[in-house]
Scaffold this active site. Structure first.
Site, short mmCIF file in Angstrom:
data_model
loop_
_atom_site.label_atom_id
_atom_site.label_comp_id
_atom_site.label_asym_id
_atom_site.label_seq_id
_atom_site.Cartn_x
_atom_site.Cartn_y
_atom_site.Cartn_z
N TYR A 1 22.17 -3.68 16.46
CA TYR A 1 22.67 -4.75 15.29
C TYR A 1 21.96 -5.91 15.21
CZ TYR A 1 26.53 -5.90 12.11
OH TYR A 1 27.38 -6.22 11.05
N LYS B 1 26.05 -12.69 11.36
CA LYS B 1 27.75 -12.50 11.45
C LYS B 1 28.45 -13.56 12.19
CE LYS B 1 28.29 -8.88 8.89
NZ LYS B 1 28.54 -9.13 7.29
#
Ligand code: 0WD
Length: 276
Positions: free
Chosen positions: A158, A165
């Site tokens: 990720y 995020k």
């Protein structure tokens, strides 16, 4: 109860296919009586979005690339030309990271350019969109963005998207603070993994789905319509005192440690001599 968003006009950015989280959100918002404005970033999505609009009480459809300043500058006046003079909410369901930045598991290899473009599209775009629409957002409006637990914990591959995020979640709080004086609320939903076009770009995503299904307390995957239901609540007047919040809609996955104990092993350990 079904029409608790009746009379509200909501701008939605981020529908790319029927699998998109924003598609599930739009379905629910339409069901709850909201009038929808759907945006698409590139011409190749225009026909598809117009087809979706037919399903949802002929929502308005317009082109918007959130990284294009000239499109953003003209957005509010474009809406006014369409007789949309006020907005009650925004759904920001957008993220992007170049494939190379997700390929390895070493974030130090992410180039400056890839780092910047990920943060720009996945975090800064929320502020850019809000600024573009601020003049027509009424008091009592609500803004909802989408995040993922990779902001808080290391999720294989990720990488820079997790950093984006984390920035987005912090940004939610600062934005909520700044817009609160105008009675505008800002929140995000942290969704469990869902098979969408964006998710397919994360190597090993199938393993993430399998892990979620087997470890979440509800022992199943999150559906886009469930994210839609929580979004509808946050956009509604029922959530009038909720702002700056990150709400998990992930079947409870975020609170599970990930530590696995073989139950037989556990029995064996219990039978060992007690700790004194
Ligand atoms: O497991 C998942 N799918 C999760 C997604 C779990 C938790 C959170 N999320 C987040 C994503 O990070 C993202 O913020 O939800 C949001 C929506 O993601 P999605 O529904 O999974 O992905 P997708 O259906 O691909 O929609 C994202 C869309 C883009 O799709 P493509 O596939 O064309 O990249 O974001 C839009 C675009 O439609 N988008 C843009 N829109 C305007 N301007 C831009 C842009 N520059 N770039 C991407």
């Amino acid at each position: 109860m079904q029409d608790f968003l009746q009379g509200k006009t909501i701008f939605i950015a981020g529908i790319a296919s029927t699998r998109s989280i924003a598609y599930g959100v739009a379905e629910i918002l339409n069901q709850c009586g909201a009038r929808l404005i759907l945006s698409y970033p590139s011409d190749k999505l225009e026909k598809r979005l117009n087809e979706y609009a037919q399903l949802w009480n002929n929502s308005v459809v317009l082109k918007l690339d959130v990284n294009d300043d000239s499109q953003l500058q003209n957005l509010a006046s474009h809406l006014k030309q369409l007789n949309i003079n006020t907005l009650d909410g925004i759904v920001h369901s957008i993220a992007f990271a170049p494939a190379e930045s997700l390929a390895s598991d070493d974030i130090s290899l992410t180039s400056r350019q890839d780092f910047q473009s990920t943060l720009e599209t996945s975090c800064f775009s929320l502020n850019a969109l809000v600024l573009a629409l601020r003049s027509i957002l009424i008091s009592g409006s609500s803004i909802v963005s989408m995040t993922y637990e990779g902001s808080q914990k290391v999720v294989p591959h990720y990488n820079v998207m997790g950093v984006a995020k984390a920035a987005l979640e912090s940004n939610i709080r600062y934005l909520a603070s700044a817009l609160g004086r105008d009675q505008i609320r800002v929140n995000a939903i942290s969704a469990g993994p869902i098979k969408t076009l964006a998710a397919a770009g994360v190597p090993g995503f199938r393993k993430m789905l399998h892990h979620a299904e087997s470890h979440a307390p509800l022992h199943r995957l999150t559906q886009t319509r469930e994210v839609g239901q929580a979004t509808a609540f946050l956009l509604s007047d029922w959530a009038s005192a909720i702002t700056g919040e990150i709400i998990h809609v992930d079947c409870g996955l975020h609170m599970i440690s990930g530590i696995e104990i073989d139950s037989n092993q556990q029995v064996k350990n219990i039978n060992k001599k007690p700790l004194t």
